[in-house]
Design a protein around this motif. Sequence first.
Motif, short mmCIF file in Angstrom:
data_model
loop_
_atom_site.label_atom_id
_atom_site.label_comp_id
_atom_site.label_asym_id
_atom_site.label_seq_id
_atom_site.Cartn_x
_atom_site.Cartn_y
_atom_site.Cartn_z
N GLY A 37 -35.79 -2.10 2.92
CA GLY A 37 -34.55 -1.81 2.22
C GLY A 37 -34.74 -1.01 0.94
O GLY A 37 -33.92 -0.15 0.62
N ILE A 38 -35.81 -1.28 0.20
CA ILE A 38 -36.03 -0.61 -1.07
C ILE A 38 -36.76 0.71 -0.89
O ILE A 38 -36.41 1.73 -1.49
CB ILE A 38 -36.79 -1.53 -2.04
N MET A 39 -37.79 0.73 -0.03
CA MET A 39 -38.64 1.91 0.09
C MET A 39 -38.30 2.79 1.28
O MET A 39 -38.75 3.93 1.37
CB MET A 39 -40.11 1.48 0.21
N ARG A 40 -37.53 2.25 2.26
CA ARG A 40 -37.24 2.97 3.50
C ARG A 40 -38.53 3.32 4.25
O ARG A 40 -38.67 4.38 4.82
CB ARG A 40 -36.44 4.25 3.23
N VAL A 41 -39.48 2.38 4.22
CA VAL A 41 -40.75 2.56 4.94
C VAL A 41 -40.74 1.66 6.16
O VAL A 41 -40.54 0.45 6.05
CB VAL A 41 -41.95 2.22 4.04
N ILE A 42 -40.96 2.25 7.34
CA ILE A 42 -41.07 1.48 8.57
C ILE A 42 -42.52 1.00 8.66
O ILE A 42 -43.42 1.76 8.96
CB ILE A 42 -40.69 2.32 9.80
N GLY A 263 -28.36 -6.28 8.74
CA GLY A 263 -27.85 -5.09 8.06
C GLY A 263 -28.93 -4.49 7.19
O GLY A 263 -29.40 -5.14 6.25
N ILE A 264 -29.33 -3.27 7.49
CA ILE A 264 -30.39 -2.61 6.75
C ILE A 264 -29.99 -2.46 5.28
O ILE A 264 -28.90 -1.99 4.96
CB ILE A 264 -30.71 -1.23 7.35
N GLY A 265 -30.87 -2.90 4.37
CA GLY A 265 -30.59 -2.83 2.95
C GLY A 265 -30.06 -4.12 2.36
O GLY A 265 -29.94 -4.24 1.15
N SER A 266 -29.75 -5.10 3.21
CA SER A 266 -29.23 -6.37 2.72
C SER A 266 -30.29 -7.45 2.87
O SER A 266 -30.66 -7.81 3.99
CB SER A 266 -27.96 -6.77 3.49
N ILE A 267 -30.79 -7.96 1.76
CA ILE A 267 -31.80 -9.02 1.81
C ILE A 267 -31.18 -10.33 2.28
O ILE A 267 -31.77 -11.05 3.10
CB ILE A 267 -32.46 -9.16 0.43
#
Length: 320
Positions: A37-42, A263-267
């Motif tokens: 979510g923070i870095m957008r790293v897979i 949901g991507i970005g939601s911890i």
Amino acid sequence: MTELQIQVEAFLQALAAGLLVGGLYGLMCVGLAIIFGIMRVINFAQGDFMMLGMYVIYYIFIGLGVQTLAGGLLGPYLSILLSVPIMFAFGYLVHYFLVSRVTGSRTAALDGEGHYAQLILTLGIALVLQNGSMMLFGPQLVSLRTPLSSSAWELGPMWGEAVSIFVNKGRGVAALISLAVIGLLALLIGRTRLGKSLRAAADNPAAAAYMGIDVTRSYRVAFALGTCVTALAGGLLATNYPFHPFVGLEFVIIMYAGVVLGGIGSIVGAFWGGMVIGLVQQLASLVLPTQLQNAAIFVFFLLIVTLRPQGLFGRVSERT
């Protein structure tokens, strides 16, 4: 017991097991969500970071005398606590020497904004960790079983003298610790200066840099934090689940499914995504053989992302 009472007891038992397992899955997913979510790293190596954390905890427990010092009951949990700074430092160094080369401002000149390089790099890290662990630790199964792992609390009887729920004490303690960690993370990210810098770096790195935030440092801390949270979840899992050098492969897909489902970005969404996966997996055991439990997870996953592509807690619009 009547047939109806048997079915009700089986359902309640599966529901309780799903909540306990889901709590651990949720913590795993939160570790990945912090990075994703923070870095957008897979990060294909996330499951292997969990595996490495399990072995670190195991050897702290066995090799450093924690078992003798604290006993078999408290020893594993003390070992888990002692592993947190070790795994945080490991994640910090992995980002410093490797991941930072394919993230941040360095990605501007790379194909696909660095995502191709990130995939290859994290896959390479995963392979190194798997095969290196096989060489160092061997293929045999090990675990951190405690006296709590083989005992249970009885809730009930709730229907006359027939229906009772048995809650494994080891899983129950692990689920409670997971909830406590999630609460601490929520306070860290929502109320502290560090958490604000992490959220700013995630939402708009350029604006965050103009405001004086060290975005690279924020990414490094996020990667280290996500690594140690997932390793902590692995340690809690190890108190009830034997592990081996390839155990990460069994859970990394579940982690990504939970993150996307929530949901991507939601911890917070990642935690509930992991919780839902645990519930679906255990409730599916009522009607499906064990081999098809994971199939039920992904049927449910496909159904949710078809009806709600942004996930349970995700936003429709993309971040800038």
